[in-house]
Design a protein around this motif. Structure first.
Motif, PDB file in Angstrom:
ATOM      1  N   ALA A 128     -26.377   5.288   4.898  1.00 39.92           N
ATOM      2  CA  ALA A 128     -25.510   4.113   5.043  1.00 39.92           C
ATOM      3  C   ALA A 128     -25.179   3.523   3.675  1.00 39.92           C
ATOM      4  O   ALA A 128     -26.043   3.391   2.808  1.00 39.92           O
ATOM      5  CB  ALA A 128     -26.195   3.065   5.918  1.00 39.92           C
ATOM      6  N   PHE A 129     -23.933   3.162   3.504  1.00 47.41           N
ATOM      7  CA  PHE A 129     -23.454   2.471   2.305  1.00 47.41           C
ATOM      8  C   PHE A 129     -23.083   1.056   2.739  1.00 47.41           C
ATOM      9  O   PHE A 129     -22.285   0.874   3.659  1.00 47.41           O
ATOM     10  CB  PHE A 129     -22.235   3.191   1.726  1.00 47.41           C
ATOM     11  N   TYR A 130     -23.677   0.046   2.081  1.00 49.21           N
ATOM     12  CA  TYR A 130     -23.545  -1.334   2.544  1.00 49.21           C
ATOM     13  C   TYR A 130     -22.548  -2.131   1.705  1.00 49.21           C
ATOM     14  O   TYR A 130     -22.463  -1.970   0.486  1.00 49.21           O
ATOM     15  CB  TYR A 130     -24.905  -2.043   2.478  1.00 49.21           C
ATOM     16  N   LEU A 131     -21.831  -2.991   2.396  1.00 52.76           N
ATOM     17  CA  LEU A 131     -20.977  -3.973   1.741  1.00 52.76           C
ATOM     18  C   LEU A 131     -21.265  -5.347   2.321  1.00 52.76           C
ATOM     19  O   LEU A 131     -21.532  -5.479   3.515  1.00 52.76           O
ATOM     20  CB  LEU A 131     -19.486  -3.649   1.948  1.00 52.76           C
ATOM     21  N   TYR A 159     -19.848  11.071  -5.267  1.00 51.71           N
ATOM     22  CA  TYR A 159     -20.539   9.797  -5.080  1.00 51.71           C
ATOM     23  C   TYR A 159     -20.932   9.540  -3.626  1.00 51.71           C
ATOM     24  O   TYR A 159     -21.995   8.966  -3.352  1.00 51.71           O
ATOM     25  CB  TYR A 159     -19.660   8.637  -5.557  1.00 51.71           C
ATOM     26  N   PHE A 160     -20.077   9.930  -2.703  1.00 56.50           N
ATOM     27  CA  PHE A 160     -20.266   9.516  -1.312  1.00 56.50           C
ATOM     28  C   PHE A 160     -20.423  10.675  -0.330  1.00 56.50           C
ATOM     29  O   PHE A 160     -20.450  10.449   0.876  1.00 56.50           O
ATOM     30  CB  PHE A 160     -19.085   8.633  -0.871  1.00 56.50           C
ATOM     31  N   GLY A 161     -20.564  11.884  -0.857  1.00 50.54           N
ATOM     32  CA  GLY A 161     -20.668  13.039   0.018  1.00 50.54           C
ATOM     33  C   GLY A 161     -21.870  13.019   0.935  1.00 50.54           C
ATOM     34  O   GLY A 161     -21.847  13.626   2.019  1.00 50.54           O
ATOM     35  N   ASN A 162     -22.932  12.329   0.534  1.00 53.06           N
ATOM     36  CA  ASN A 162     -24.139  12.276   1.363  1.00 53.06           C
ATOM     37  C   ASN A 162     -24.200  11.045   2.262  1.00 53.06           C
ATOM     38  O   ASN A 162     -25.159  10.873   3.009  1.00 53.06           O
ATOM     39  CB  ASN A 162     -25.384  12.320   0.478  1.00 53.06           C
ATOM     40  N   TYR A 163     -23.198  10.178   2.159  1.00 61.93           N
ATOM     41  CA  TYR A 163     -23.137   9.018   3.041  1.00 61.93           C
ATOM     42  C   TYR A 163     -22.371   9.371   4.314  1.00 61.93           C
ATOM     43  O   TYR A 163     -21.480  10.242   4.306  1.00 61.93           O
ATOM     44  CB  TYR A 163     -22.430   7.845   2.347  1.00 61.93           C
ATOM     45  N   GLU A 164     -22.705   8.684   5.383  1.00 61.98           N
ATOM     46  CA  GLU A 164     -22.028   8.912   6.654  1.00 61.98           C
ATOM     47  C   GLU A 164     -21.346   7.661   7.182  1.00 61.98           C
ATOM     48  O   GLU A 164     -20.297   7.755   7.825  1.00 61.98           O
ATOM     49  CB  GLU A 164     -23.023   9.420   7.706  1.00 61.98           C
ATOM     50  N   LEU A 188     -13.172   5.827   1.794  1.00 59.32           N
ATOM     51  CA  LEU A 188     -14.338   6.619   1.394  1.00 59.32           C
ATOM     52  C   LEU A 188     -14.649   7.737   2.385  1.00 59.32           C
ATOM     53  O   LEU A 188     -15.580   8.513   2.173  1.00 59.32           O
ATOM     54  CB  LEU A 188     -15.561   5.708   1.253  1.00 59.32           C
ATOM     55  N   GLY A 189     -13.881   7.803   3.469  1.00 61.48           N
ATOM     56  CA  GLY A 189     -14.107   8.843   4.460  1.00 61.48           C
ATOM     57  C   GLY A 189     -15.379   8.647   5.256  1.00 61.48           C
ATOM     58  O   GLY A 189     -16.022   9.620   5.675  1.00 61.48           O
TER      59      GLY A 189
END
Length: 212
Positions: A128-131, A159-164, A188-189
């Motif tokens: 998870a990438f948080y904002l 940068y974000f290939g491992n985020y879902e 960011l997909g």
């Protein structure tokens, strides 16, 4: 948002002693002022360090030390509204040396959601990438441009290939911010999830500071 000097909740410089200072990350200024004003705590002042310090967390302890030294003679108490923020415990050690209390938590994502709640599901959210509200507003300044995605969008996968999932922790019910956060996820997909956190543990910490 950066303050060169401490400000009261009405935006004026303090004129007398017997006050309490909240020394905070600039990314939290809007939320802290909202809590102060909602409760009418006129004895609390706010001084903020540049939010961009998060890009160089090793500089945060020194910046906090300098700010505490600068304001100590003016205030009865100083509270530091920074989590660890990537300092590896150095900020906590600095605050202990200075004799000032700081808010608990590894980062603002944790204390906005509530440290106990965040810790309970953190192990299942490695992707998870948080904002926060602030980061949604400042997405280009704090994410797109520093990572070079505006010039080299192909870096997105590095940068974000491992985020879902992009998890938007909403401090306020603002449809415009939600729409912007969803657009950030699309750029960011990533899948989009919105969680309304309010101010979480931040509100309680400000209340404790107000009580001195």
């Amino acid at each position: 948002m950066t303050y060169d000097a401490a400000l009261t909740s009405d935006g004026l410089a303090p004129s007398r002693q017997g006050r309490i200072l909240l020394l905070a990350c600039g990314a939290l200024a809007r939320e802290i002022l909202a809590v102060i004003r909602a409760n009418g705590w006129e004895h609390l002042d706010l001084a903020c360090l540049p939010a961009i310090l998060h890009n160089t967390p090793e500089k945060i302890p020194g910046a906090v030390r300098e700010a505490v030294d600068k304001h100590r003679s003016t205030y009865d108490e100083i509270f530091v509204v920074y989590a660890d923020c990537g300092t590896g415990g150095l900020l906590q050690s600095t605050c202990e040396q200075l004799g000032v209390r700081m808010i608990e938590g590894p980062h603002c994502y944790s204390f906005f959601e509530g440290n106990d709640v965040f810790a309970a599901h953190a192990e299942n959210e490695f992707t998870a990438f948080y904002l926060t509200d602030f980061l949604v507003r400042q997405f280009d300044a704090f994410v797109t441009k520093p990572l070079g995605l505006d010039r080299h969008p192909e870096l997105r996968d590095m940068y974000f290939g491992n985020y879902e999932t992009l998890v938007y922790q909403a401090q306020t019910d603002d449809p415009a911010l939600t729409s912007k956060a969803e657009a950030c996820a699309k750029r960011l997909g990533l899948r989009f999830e919105r969680r309304f956190t309010g101010y979480g543990d931040l509100a309680g910490f400000v209340e404790e500071a107000a009580q001195g």
